[in-house]
Design a protein around this motif. Sequence first.
Motif, PDB file in Angstrom:
ATOM      1  N   VAL A 104       0.847  -1.203   0.000  1.00 46.45           N
ATOM      2  CA  VAL A 104       0.000   0.000   0.000  1.00 46.45           C
ATOM      3  C   VAL A 104       0.879   1.250   0.000  1.00 46.45           C
ATOM      4  N   ALA A 105       1.915   1.245   0.835  1.00 49.69           N
ATOM      5  CA  ALA A 105       2.823   2.388   0.891  1.00 49.69           C
ATOM      6  C   ALA A 105       3.486   2.611  -0.462  1.00 49.69           C
ATOM      7  N   GLN A 106       3.890   1.543  -1.123  1.00 46.14           N
ATOM      8  CA  GLN A 106       4.541   1.663  -2.420  1.00 46.14           C
ATOM      9  C   GLN A 106       3.558   2.165  -3.483  1.00 46.14           C
ATOM     10  N   LEU A 107       2.304   1.734  -3.382  1.00 44.48           N
ATOM     11  CA  LEU A 107       1.273   2.225  -4.295  1.00 44.48           C
ATOM     12  C   LEU A 107       1.094   3.734  -4.155  1.00 44.48           C
ATOM     13  N   LEU A 108       0.997   4.214  -2.912  1.00 43.24           N
ATOM     14  CA  LEU A 108       0.814   5.649  -2.701  1.00 43.24           C
ATOM     15  C   LEU A 108       2.063   6.434  -3.105  1.00 43.24           C
ATOM     16  N   HIS A 109       3.234   5.877  -2.843  1.00 37.78           N
ATOM     17  CA  HIS A 109       4.473   6.547  -3.268  1.00 37.78           C
ATOM     18  C   HIS A 109       4.482   6.708  -4.781  1.00 37.78           C
ATOM     19  N   HIS A 110       4.060   5.669  -5.492  1.00 38.68           N
ATOM     20  CA  HIS A 110       3.986   5.740  -6.962  1.00 38.68           C
ATOM     21  C   HIS A 110       2.986   6.802  -7.401  1.00 38.68           C
ATOM     22  N   LEU A 111       1.806   6.805  -6.787  1.00 35.32           N
ATOM     23  CA  LEU A 111       0.800   7.809  -7.130  1.00 35.32           C
ATOM     24  C   LEU A 111       1.339   9.217  -6.926  1.00 35.32           C
ATOM     25  N   HIS A 112       2.013   9.442  -5.826  1.00 34.79           N
ATOM     26  CA  HIS A 112       2.508  10.783  -5.496  1.00 34.79           C
ATOM     27  C   HIS A 112       3.618  11.242  -6.432  1.00 34.79           C
ATOM     28  N   SER A 113       4.140  10.338  -7.228  1.00 31.08           N
ATOM     29  CA  SER A 113       5.183  10.705  -8.196  1.00 31.08           C
ATOM     30  C   SER A 113       4.617  11.028  -9.572  1.00 31.08           C
ATOM     31  N   LEU A 114       3.311  10.790  -9.768  1.00 35.45           N
ATOM     32  CA  LEU A 114       2.706  10.982 -11.088  1.00 35.45           C
ATOM     33  C   LEU A 114       2.332  12.446 -11.312  1.00 35.45           C
ATOM     34  N   PRO A 115       2.327  12.898 -12.569  1.00 38.34           N
ATOM     35  CA  PRO A 115       1.852  14.261 -12.852  1.00 38.34           C
ATOM     36  C   PRO A 115       0.364  14.373 -12.581  1.00 38.34           C
ATOM     37  N   ALA A 116      -0.057  15.556 -12.190  1.00 41.44           N
ATOM     38  CA  ALA A 116      -1.466  15.788 -11.865  1.00 41.44           C
ATOM     39  C   ALA A 116      -2.175  16.445 -13.043  1.00 41.44           C
ATOM     40  N   PRO A 117      -3.480  16.206 -13.192  1.00 40.99           N
ATOM     41  CA  PRO A 117      -4.247  16.907 -14.223  1.00 40.99           C
ATOM     42  C   PRO A 117      -4.465  18.366 -13.834  1.00 40.99           C
ATOM     43  N   ASP A 118      -4.923  19.140 -14.764  1.00 40.68           N
ATOM     44  CA  ASP A 118      -5.207  20.548 -14.495  1.00 40.68           C
ATOM     45  C   ASP A 118      -6.436  20.684 -13.594  1.00 40.68           C
ATOM     46  N   ALA A 119      -6.489  21.781 -12.896  1.00 36.29           N
ATOM     47  CA  ALA A 119      -7.673  22.226 -12.148  1.00 36.29           C
ATOM     48  C   ALA A 119      -8.062  21.324 -10.984  1.00 36.29           C
ATOM     49  N   LEU A 120      -7.105  20.621 -10.392  1.00 37.31           N
ATOM     50  CA  LEU A 120      -7.413  19.873  -9.173  1.00 37.31           C
ATOM     51  C   LEU A 120      -7.565  20.824  -7.992  1.00 37.31           C
ATOM     52  N   ARG A 121      -8.447  20.480  -7.063  1.00 38.10           N
ATOM     53  CA  ARG A 121      -8.593  21.296  -5.856  1.00 38.10           C
ATOM     54  C   ARG A 121      -7.301  21.234  -5.049  1.00 38.10           C
ATOM     55  N   PRO A 122      -6.964  22.282  -4.329  1.00 42.55           N
ATOM     56  CA  PRO A 122      -5.806  22.211  -3.434  1.00 42.55           C
ATOM     57  C   PRO A 122      -6.184  21.526  -2.133  1.00 42.55           C
ATOM     58  N   GLY A 123      -5.358  20.585  -1.695  1.00 41.30           N
ATOM     59  CA  GLY A 123      -5.555  19.988  -0.383  1.00 41.30           C
ATOM     60  C   GLY A 123      -4.869  20.840   0.666  1.00 41.30           C
ATOM     61  N   PRO A 124      -5.241  20.708   1.941  1.00 38.85           N
ATOM     62  CA  PRO A 124      -4.559  21.485   2.983  1.00 38.85           C
ATOM     63  C   PRO A 124      -3.071  21.183   2.973  1.00 38.85           C
ATOM     64  N   ASN A 125      -2.290  22.224   3.065  1.00 38.79           N
ATOM     65  CA  ASN A 125      -0.839  22.086   2.889  1.00 38.79           C
ATOM     66  C   ASN A 125      -0.167  23.084   3.825  1.00 38.79           C
ATOM     67  N   GLY A 126       0.357  22.591   4.916  1.00 39.05           N
ATOM     68  CA  GLY A 126       0.951  23.464   5.930  1.00 39.05           C
ATOM     69  C   GLY A 126       0.047  23.598   7.135  1.00 39.05           C
ATOM     70  N   THR A 127       0.620  24.003   8.249  1.00 39.43           N
ATOM     71  CA  THR A 127      -0.137  24.037   9.498  1.00 39.43           C
ATOM     72  C   THR A 127      -1.273  25.058   9.485  1.00 39.43           C
ATOM     73  N   ASP A 128      -1.088  26.188   8.818  1.00 43.54           N
ATOM     74  CA  ASP A 128      -2.156  27.194   8.800  1.00 43.54           C
ATOM     75  C   ASP A 128      -3.420  26.642   8.134  1.00 43.54           C
ATOM     76  N   SER A 129      -3.259  25.980   6.993  1.00 39.91           N
ATOM     77  CA  SER A 129      -4.436  25.458   6.302  1.00 39.91           C
ATOM     78  C   SER A 129      -5.036  24.267   7.041  1.00 39.91           C
TER      79      SER A 129
END
Length: 312
Positions: free
Chosen positions: A146-171
């Motif tokens: 499962v960890a390797q699957l997610l690592h692979h996903l996180h290395s792929l290019p993203a499509p345009d216009a995806l929503r931003p996920g919370p990123n950083g402590t403020d968000s």
Amino acid sequence: MTPCCAAPHLLDRRATGSRGNRVQQAEQTRQPSAHLAADLAALGLSQGLARDPALWQSLTGGRSNLSWRVPHPGGDCVVKLFRPERACTVFPNDPTAEAAMLRHLSGQSIAPDLLHAGDTPLGPCIVYRHIAGPTWAEGRRDIAEVAQLLHHLHSLPAPDALRPGPNGTDSLRAEIAAQSPAKLPLPHITLPDITLPAVAPRLLHGDPVPGNIVVSDRGLRLIDWQCPALGDPCLDLATFLSPAMGLLYLGTPLDAAARARFLDAYDDAEVIARYHALTPFFHARMAAYCLSRAAAGSAPDRHAARLELAAL
């Protein structure tokens, strides 16, 4: 193989589900597969799909939408009917995003093949090729996969216009506050007095719980892409490792050894260090989500929220 629709698309309008009088609406609620089969046929979108609702096998793993496994000459399909009212801040329920992600990931051996996406009188609907195999919750394999699957996903290019996920402590603080339900408020908790900035965003599944990972004969596959985002990869790790999601999908949270094996297999020291620093925020985020579900009447989510709060 004959696709259900040669050119998949998702209409911009959103159906209300109202098709006449209250008797008709109540009947649709009781037997949505029968009405959906007829609606897809009437719209010319059911090419090859079994039209007899008795052949539509209800799939029960999801917590937000309705879905069925349906026979098709080219291989069984999944018909998924969205219930947009189940969307929330942490887990958006976006049919447009799911259709876009399945197109984007076509041929990448990580997601189902999209056959159709569009509106019906009952609501937004997508059809995709069924992936045979149990979910990870039902037929657990090595958690490292499962960890390797997610690592692979996180290395792929993203499509345009995806929503931003919370990123950083403020968000993260803002999302926790936004999720806290008025009827069942989040208990007072003290989060670490740290500030971590956003990191370079990566492609996220958004909801990689054990029930959304299929153990196929060709490896693990991710389904239910209605919550994709561009953001901190720690979000996906935290969702899979969440005590609440462990309880809800596995019957018990993952133990310390399983969590350690998962993080070791993800094999990115910088991401793992950030995950550990943000763990209290992720527990608070999931507790707030579960309490919002509990406020709507879900007893399992109330128990799940307690596990997240206890882990803070």
